[in-house]
Design an enzyme around this catalytic site. Sequence first.
Site, PDB file in Angstrom:
ATOM      1  N   SER A 137       0.851  -1.188   0.000  1.00 12.05           N
ATOM      2  CA  SER A 137       0.000   0.000   0.000  1.00 12.05           C
ATOM      3  C   SER A 137       0.881   1.230   0.000  1.00 12.05           C
ATOM      4  O   SER A 137       1.956   1.244   0.612  1.00 12.05           O
ATOM      5  CB  SER A 137      -0.906   0.027   1.237  1.00 12.05           C
ATOM      6  OG  SER A 137      -1.560   1.282   1.346  1.00 12.05           O
ATOM      7  N   TYR A 151      -1.388   0.144  10.320  1.00 15.78           N
ATOM      8  CA  TYR A 151      -1.538  -0.513   9.015  1.00 15.78           C
ATOM      9  C   TYR A 151      -0.416  -0.079   8.081  1.00 15.78           C
ATOM     10  O   TYR A 151       0.195  -0.895   7.382  1.00 15.78           O
ATOM     11  CB  TYR A 151      -2.904  -0.165   8.429  1.00 15.78           C
ATOM     12  CG  TYR A 151      -3.141  -0.610   7.005  1.00 15.78           C
ATOM     13  CD1 TYR A 151      -3.554  -1.914   6.728  1.00 15.78           C
ATOM     14  CD2 TYR A 151      -2.972   0.272   5.932  1.00 15.78           C
ATOM     15  CE1 TYR A 151      -3.792  -2.321   5.423  1.00 15.78           C
ATOM     16  CE2 TYR A 151      -3.214  -0.132   4.635  1.00 15.78           C
ATOM     17  CZ  TYR A 151      -3.616  -1.428   4.381  1.00 15.78           C
ATOM     18  OH  TYR A 151      -3.846  -1.829   3.088  1.00 15.78           O
TER      19      TYR A 151
END
Length: 241
Positions: A137, A151
């Site tokens: 990501s 995250y």
Amino acid sequence: MAPVTVVTGGGRGIGAATVRQLAAAGHDVAFCYRSDAEAAATVLRDVHAAGRRGIAVRADTTDPDQVGHLFDAAGKLGELTGLVNNAGVTSPIGPFVDLTLTDLRRVVDVNLVGYVLCAQQAARRLGDGGAIVNVSSVAATLGSPGEYVHYAAVKAATDTLTIGLAKELAPRIRVNGVSPGIIDTEIHTLSGVPDRAHRAADRIPLGRPGRADEVAAAIVWLLGDAASYTTGTVLKVAGGM
């Protein structure tokens, strides 16, 4: 012989788009899903409609026994040639100080431990010329302040995993990553902000969220012969973020 690729989290979102594009590109595909059997069945029908063989396996990628079962099932399609480590979760968006231990452990387990377990199986089973793609990501480089720093930190670990494995498994297996930006998928519903992708459009240089098929196209390219001299690379598909 057709390539045989394992895709984790293949029932929805980027994973489902990847399974469909792999089938269109001539791959036989084994993919896993965690709970949505109906969505998985739809993806599997599309694989068959493309003229390819496919298997959908319910599996939790944080459980080594279930990961082993997934790869055993995939082996029934033939010699394994690729893995797409895609199964992932976020947690509710919010300040770092409000992060619960339960959410932290779930994000680490699925997004890192699961990737490691699947990559281990791939490293043992893929033949020469095999390829692994880890879905990371853009959060790994942006940090996601005020949203989910934990995250982002785990996705940074995914990038490190990609680089380390690329060096350790070369020249037998290529390992690369794809780093999506804000993509319009159901994952935002799980974070508590279903319309997050469109809310964020004004901070994306290309002015819109990405589509799952745009990320899938990069994954399929990295698995193929056209990327035969590419390893240890994390490719951003992030609209300029």
